[in-house]
Design an enzyme around this catalytic site. Sequence first.
Site, short mmCIF file in Angstrom:
data_model
loop_
_atom_site.label_atom_id
_atom_site.label_comp_id
_atom_site.label_asym_id
_atom_site.label_seq_id
_atom_site.Cartn_x
_atom_site.Cartn_y
_atom_site.Cartn_z
CE1 TYR A 303 -3.49 2.83 0.17
CE2 TYR A 303 -3.89 1.69 2.18
CZ TYR A 303 -4.73 2.69 1.39
OH TYR A 303 -5.55 3.11 1.41
CB CYS A 304 0.49 4.78 -0.08
SG CYS A 304 1.44 5.76 0.44
CB VAL A 305 5.74 4.50 0.63
CG1 VAL A 305 5.35 6.31 0.50
CG2 VAL A 305 5.41 3.85 1.71
N GLY A 307 3.98 -0.56 -1.13
CA GLY A 307 3.93 -0.87 -2.61
C GLY A 307 5.44 -0.37 -3.68
#
Length: 570
Positions: A303-305, A307
């Site tokens: 998720y987000c960073v 990812g």
Amino acid sequence: MAESVPPTSPPLASPVDWLRTVGAEQEKLLEQAIATMKESGKQTGGGVPGVNDAATIERVGQFWRDGLHLWQRFLEPVEVAPTADKRFKDPSWSQPGFAAMRQAYEQASAALMASVDRMDGVDDAQREKLRFAARTLADAMSPSNFPLTNPQVLARTAETGGQNLLTGMGNMLADLNKGQLTHTAGDAFELGRNLATTPGKVVKRTPMYELIQYSPTTDRVLATPLVIFPPWINRFYILDLTPEKSFIRWAVDQGLTVFMVSWKSADASMADVKWDDYVAAQIDAIDTVRDLLDVPATHAIGYCVAGTTLAATLAVLTAKGEADKVASATFFTAQVDFTDAGELKHFVDDQQMQMVAGLARDGYLDGRVMAATFNLLRGRDLIWNYVTNHYLLGDDYPAFDLLHWNGDTTNLPAGWHGSYLADLYRDNLLVEPGRLSVLDTPIDLTTVATPTYVQAGREDHIAPAESVWKITHLFRGPLRFVLAGSGHIAGVVNHPAAGKYQYWRNDAKVDTLAEFVAGATETKGSWWPDWIDWLRDRDGTEVAAEGARVPGEGVLPALCDAPGEYVRAR
């Protein structure tokens, strides 16, 4: 002879009539001045000193013309055009005076933004920074933010005898003391009571993370387990909010063996942590789950960073010949190419990064700094809305789980945070094969062939959909891209039972997000069912939910109940 009658003096004009007449005369003078300026420009061939052309003269004139009209409207009741701006939705903003004030503000804001768009001699990046600064200034100067220019505040003050302002002062002082804006009632939520309540156990703890294994709720589960990597800039329980919103609880109910990484909030012991350590932690978590359940591979979500980091992890595993440790990778609003990374790029020039570095202490950055940055990206909603409601109106804070999570900040390793901003946001090195090395391994995302599911949010202001889309040009394995309604959080955390939003799929081979949208099929509701179907299509083999599939029943003993200790550390 008839008696003479003295002449009757004309009635004295009222102040309002007098000002209205003066305004009309000013408008005539203005029109004459504009015409003279244009004619002068024609005769001299050089225009008016300091003014480029007739179009500019007209724009300036229109600005002042609009201002005169607003001044005249201030003097009398007017029918106010409806506005979509929720700051001015209250009927009191339609009162004479306040209506004109609101319109004057909107005109000035529009003129400010237009001046940025017309500015010469600036490149696109500079113009975007100026737009952001202008919008931030305009939001701050709204009449709704000040007690004497907000009719709702004036009415509330009269009604309560000023108690609203006293309450608001207390709210403001409390926020100043804790160094952070309050968004929700402080005692409304508690981890393990009404947040992060999915049953499970911490089965591993390292200096970087805790590994949580969740208890199965089905008799049989998919043979391939799932490991979730949340962003370390936030608490993991964004994916385990109240039970009716929890992605984790839902995934467990779908027959997945779910593991969650809960990152440690940085302290002085993590001063030397760098990106290699986060990649190593992801690989360690994957290997731990593989060994615990005796399986060849896991599914992974980033998720987000996290990812972004998962993409680097896949490249490292591929380079080492170990790509088959990950059966599939799912990316929630994650960027790898930062060319179009949105408004966060306004904070990555050298001066900004030096300022942020100066705020670090003992090798880590206080999470409140990052929270303030994200709040600034949506200042109207996450800053000024709360200033008005809780500092001026003295309203009670709402009980909102998402806002509680938003204010539950985590600290960041300062050195790594600076490198992340410089290497990825500023210099965009991750997409250049071999420019970055992690764990002594050059990164080349174009070698990654892991089956991939990519989710982006249509209104995401942190990881814009156009930016997330770029991963489709790098990975070479099978890939499904899904565009979800809403933004960075609500676009991800959208339980099917809520029946909210929608998502778009387009399985055709297209080059751009615009082409994807043009040919996409819209489906109402959550994209989660599409994801679980895609996951089962990778391998639908099931096993009994027993033995090591139950937390603490395998070779790793239960250390404590979920949600663990790291999520509570400040």
